[in-house]
Design an enzyme around this catalytic site. Sequence first.
Site, mmCIF file in Angstrom:
data_model
loop_
_atom_site.group_PDB
_atom_site.id
_atom_site.type_symbol
_atom_site.label_atom_id
_atom_site.label_comp_id
_atom_site.label_asym_id
_atom_site.label_seq_id
_atom_site.Cartn_x
_atom_site.Cartn_y
_atom_site.Cartn_z
ATOM 1 N N SER A 124 0.836 -1.201 0.000
ATOM 2 C CA SER A 124 0.000 0.000 0.000
ATOM 3 C C SER A 124 0.868 1.248 0.000
ATOM 4 O O SER A 124 1.987 1.247 0.542
ATOM 5 C CB SER A 124 -0.836 -0.030 1.282
ATOM 6 O OG SER A 124 -1.414 1.222 1.519
ATOM 7 N N TYR A 148 -1.729 -0.967 10.957
ATOM 8 C CA TYR A 148 -2.017 -1.502 9.615
ATOM 9 C C TYR A 148 -0.827 -1.241 8.682
ATOM 10 O O TYR A 148 -0.305 -2.144 8.031
ATOM 11 C CB TYR A 148 -3.291 -0.863 9.034
ATOM 12 C CG TYR A 148 -3.447 -1.123 7.547
ATOM 13 C CD1 TYR A 148 -3.770 -2.386 7.080
ATOM 14 C CD2 TYR A 148 -3.243 -0.105 6.610
ATOM 15 C CE1 TYR A 148 -3.881 -2.639 5.705
ATOM 16 C CE2 TYR A 148 -3.353 -0.335 5.250
ATOM 17 C CZ TYR A 148 -3.678 -1.609 4.799
ATOM 18 O OH TYR A 148 -3.785 -1.847 3.453
ATOM 19 N N LYS A 152 2.085 -3.814 6.782
ATOM 20 C CA LYS A 152 2.488 -3.856 5.364
ATOM 21 C C LYS A 152 4.004 -3.692 5.226
ATOM 22 O O LYS A 152 4.656 -4.391 4.444
ATOM 23 C CB LYS A 152 1.775 -2.750 4.574
ATOM 24 C CG LYS A 152 0.267 -2.945 4.440
ATOM 25 C CD LYS A 152 -0.073 -4.142 3.586
ATOM 26 C CE LYS A 152 -1.554 -4.421 3.519
ATOM 27 N NZ LYS A 152 -1.889 -5.710 2.920
HETATM 28 P P1 NAD Z 1 -11.087 -6.767 1.386
HETATM 29 O O1 NAD Z 1 -11.271 -6.739 2.858
HETATM 30 O O2 NAD Z 1 -12.271 -6.525 0.534
HETATM 31 O O3 NAD Z 1 -10.425 -8.163 0.957
HETATM 32 C C1 NAD Z 1 -9.573 -8.883 1.798
HETATM 33 C C2 NAD Z 1 -10.071 -10.319 1.818
HETATM 34 O O4 NAD Z 1 -9.221 -11.103 2.644
HETATM 35 C C3 NAD Z 1 -11.494 -10.445 2.391
HETATM 36 O O5 NAD Z 1 -12.260 -11.211 1.498
HETATM 37 C C4 NAD Z 1 -11.299 -11.171 3.722
HETATM 38 O O6 NAD Z 1 -12.414 -11.982 4.053
HETATM 39 C C5 NAD Z 1 -10.035 -11.967 3.444
HETATM 40 N N1 NAD Z 1 -9.220 -12.284 4.638
HETATM 41 C C6 NAD Z 1 -8.818 -11.447 5.613
HETATM 42 N N2 NAD Z 1 -8.085 -12.106 6.518
HETATM 43 C C7 NAD Z 1 -8.013 -13.394 6.100
HETATM 44 C C8 NAD Z 1 -7.395 -14.553 6.620
HETATM 45 N N3 NAD Z 1 -6.726 -14.545 7.784
HETATM 46 N N4 NAD Z 1 -7.513 -15.718 5.947
HETATM 47 C C9 NAD Z 1 -8.203 -15.755 4.775
HETATM 48 N N5 NAD Z 1 -8.825 -14.691 4.238
HETATM 49 C C10 NAD Z 1 -8.721 -13.512 4.896
HETATM 50 O O7 NAD Z 1 -9.918 -5.744 1.042
HETATM 51 P P2 NAD Z 1 -9.414 -5.219 -0.373
HETATM 52 O O8 NAD Z 1 -9.747 -3.780 -0.461
HETATM 53 O O9 NAD Z 1 -9.834 -6.131 -1.450
HETATM 54 O O10 NAD Z 1 -7.849 -5.309 -0.141
HETATM 55 C C11 NAD Z 1 -7.079 -6.422 -0.552
HETATM 56 C C12 NAD Z 1 -5.649 -6.222 -0.079
HETATM 57 O O11 NAD Z 1 -5.140 -5.008 -0.604
HETATM 58 C C13 NAD Z 1 -5.491 -6.132 1.442
HETATM 59 O O12 NAD Z 1 -4.324 -6.797 1.823
HETATM 60 C C14 NAD Z 1 -5.354 -4.641 1.678
HETATM 61 O O13 NAD Z 1 -4.612 -4.364 2.838
HETATM 62 C C15 NAD Z 1 -4.605 -4.199 0.431
HETATM 63 N N6 NAD Z 1 -4.836 -2.778 0.100
HETATM 64 C C16 NAD Z 1 -6.111 -2.308 -0.012
HETATM 65 C C17 NAD Z 1 -6.316 -0.953 -0.268
HETATM 66 C C18 NAD Z 1 -7.723 -0.391 -0.353
HETATM 67 O O14 NAD Z 1 -7.864 0.826 -0.188
HETATM 68 N N7 NAD Z 1 -8.755 -1.182 -0.624
HETATM 69 C C19 NAD Z 1 -5.225 -0.097 -0.454
HETATM 70 C C20 NAD Z 1 -3.954 -0.630 -0.364
HETATM 71 C C21 NAD Z 1 -3.749 -1.971 -0.082
HETATM 72 N N1 UFG Z 2 -12.048 11.634 3.664
HETATM 73 C C1 UFG Z 2 -13.019 12.537 4.043
HETATM 74 N N2 UFG Z 2 -14.168 12.050 4.557
HETATM 75 C C2 UFG Z 2 -14.414 10.714 4.712
HETATM 76 C C3 UFG Z 2 -13.421 9.796 4.322
HETATM 77 C C4 UFG Z 2 -12.232 10.299 3.806
HETATM 78 O O1 UFG Z 2 -12.834 13.741 3.914
HETATM 79 O O2 UFG Z 2 -15.499 10.346 5.217
HETATM 80 C C5 UFG Z 2 -10.804 12.139 3.056
HETATM 81 C C6 UFG Z 2 -9.542 11.792 3.839
HETATM 82 O O3 UFG Z 2 -9.303 12.755 4.838
HETATM 83 C C7 UFG Z 2 -8.494 11.767 2.722
HETATM 84 C C8 UFG Z 2 -9.275 11.275 1.495
HETATM 85 O O4 UFG Z 2 -10.645 11.520 1.792
HETATM 86 O O5 UFG Z 2 -8.042 13.069 2.450
HETATM 87 C C9 UFG Z 2 -9.095 9.788 1.225
HETATM 88 O O6 UFG Z 2 -9.382 9.047 2.407
HETATM 89 P P1 UFG Z 2 -9.566 7.468 2.380
HETATM 90 O O7 UFG Z 2 -9.898 7.041 3.782
HETATM 91 O O8 UFG Z 2 -10.491 7.073 1.305
HETATM 92 O O9 UFG Z 2 -8.133 6.942 1.936
HETATM 93 P P2 UFG Z 2 -6.699 7.141 2.588
HETATM 94 O O10 UFG Z 2 -5.833 7.772 1.554
HETATM 95 O O11 UFG Z 2 -6.759 7.768 3.918
HETATM 96 O O12 UFG Z 2 -6.249 5.620 2.815
HETATM 97 C C10 UFG Z 2 -6.515 4.588 1.863
HETATM 98 C C11 UFG Z 2 -6.668 3.260 2.614
HETATM 99 C C12 UFG Z 2 -5.350 2.904 3.246
HETATM 100 C C13 UFG Z 2 -4.295 2.847 2.171
HETATM 101 C C14 UFG Z 2 -4.211 4.172 1.451
HETATM 102 C C15 UFG Z 2 -3.232 4.114 0.314
HETATM 103 O O13 UFG Z 2 -7.653 3.374 3.619
HETATM 104 O O14 UFG Z 2 -5.462 1.638 3.846
HETATM 105 O O15 UFG Z 2 -5.496 4.508 0.923
HETATM 106 O O16 UFG Z 2 -3.513 3.051 -0.513
HETATM 107 F F1 UFG Z 2 -3.120 2.579 2.745
#
Ligand code: NAD
Ligand code: UFG
Length: 339
Positions: A124, A148, A152
Amino acid sequence: MTILVTGGAGYIGSHTTILLIEAGYDVIIFDNFSNASKESIKRVEKIVGQNITLIEGDIRNKTDLEKVFENYSIDAVIHFAGLKAVGESVEKPLTYYDNNIYGTIVLCETMAKYNCKSIVFSSSATVYGDPHTTPIKEDFPLSATNPYGRSKLFIEEMLRDLHLSDNTWNIVLLRYFNPVGAHSSATIGEAPQGIPNNLMPFIAQTAVGKRACLSVFGDDYDTHDGTGVRDYIHVMDLADGHVKALNIIKKLSEVMTINLGTGVGYSVLDMVKAFEKASKKEVPYCIAPRRAGDIAKCFADPTYAKEILGWEAQKGLEQMCEDSWRWQSNNPNGYKEED
Ligand code: NAD
Ligand code: UFG
């Protein structure tokens, strides 16, 4: 080639599964459904027109994982499984370290035992902490401000150490920026449990009338309109990055670390405006205090992804908002019949 997709029932995993199958891979999904619904996989099956092997299990459970490697010949793993809520990780750090770090250790041990040594890991942009400048390149200093993010960062380091100890591992670390949007069918998308933490699902739920008003966290940042700037990337573009990573994974001699972002930053208010235009709905908002731990600006330099993977984001902001809206308006309660 058979790909094990951990966390494949989740938001990014389900979208990636579609492209993997379309690219000709056999996919096995492994998920404990802690943050997903089996319905997402049923819908993916409809989209791709075939059944998908789905195994319910936990990556921390060696027996669960070994069964998979005993029964299938896995060529590579895409490792999405993990917990991802920043605020929750502050309240429950041990849960996050256990699930994300210990889970990855068990996964890698099992992979090594069955001589499957190719892994694409979901990292991330959070590992850049508060970057000194933007756009962010892969060699920028790394830091974390919450458990979190630290999970990572530790996993990245762990995978680098693993490669140092045994260079037959093939490892790609994909650093995602802010995934949004949904598959064009509007049958799968992001389905957060409870009140969304992230901006896009909160905006979408406000537009559909489930939430009264969006709180904009801070309007006094050093950005063009004072609100936080992020690099929003369409989830199908992100999914495509994984397919492209698999194309090169067997040829790697070093751990590859790659940003997946568009290179363009939009503010919170830019997002509100774009969403209103796409949905033709008003998104009422009010300015609230800054959210603890937030940074002003975060967007990628995606040059390396283009160079190394031949990947670049194709879908712009309009399409991200249109697809998010179509998913939200057709599925106001996500995968549930009612909330
Ligand atoms: P998500 O929660 O929708 O998907 C994660 C999946 O992993 C879920 O289906 C959950 O049930 C499963 N899971 C969690 N723990 C588990 C375990 N111990 N064993 C088996 N399954 C398990 O999240 P996502 O948005 O699809 O994210 C996928 C990956 O990408 C995550 O590792 C997350 O940290 C990373 N990521 C997400 C974002 C974002 O903003 N969505 C940004 C950066 C990185
Ligand atoms: N924000 C608001 N109101 C809300 C939610 C968010 O103003 O209700 C703003 C935040 O302050 C930020 C922007 O919208 O400026 C984006 O916020 P998000 O929570 O959507 O995303 P972040 O960039 O904070 O974080 C996300 C994931 C993290 C990941 C990161 C980079 O939550 O896990 O993107 O991939 F690490």
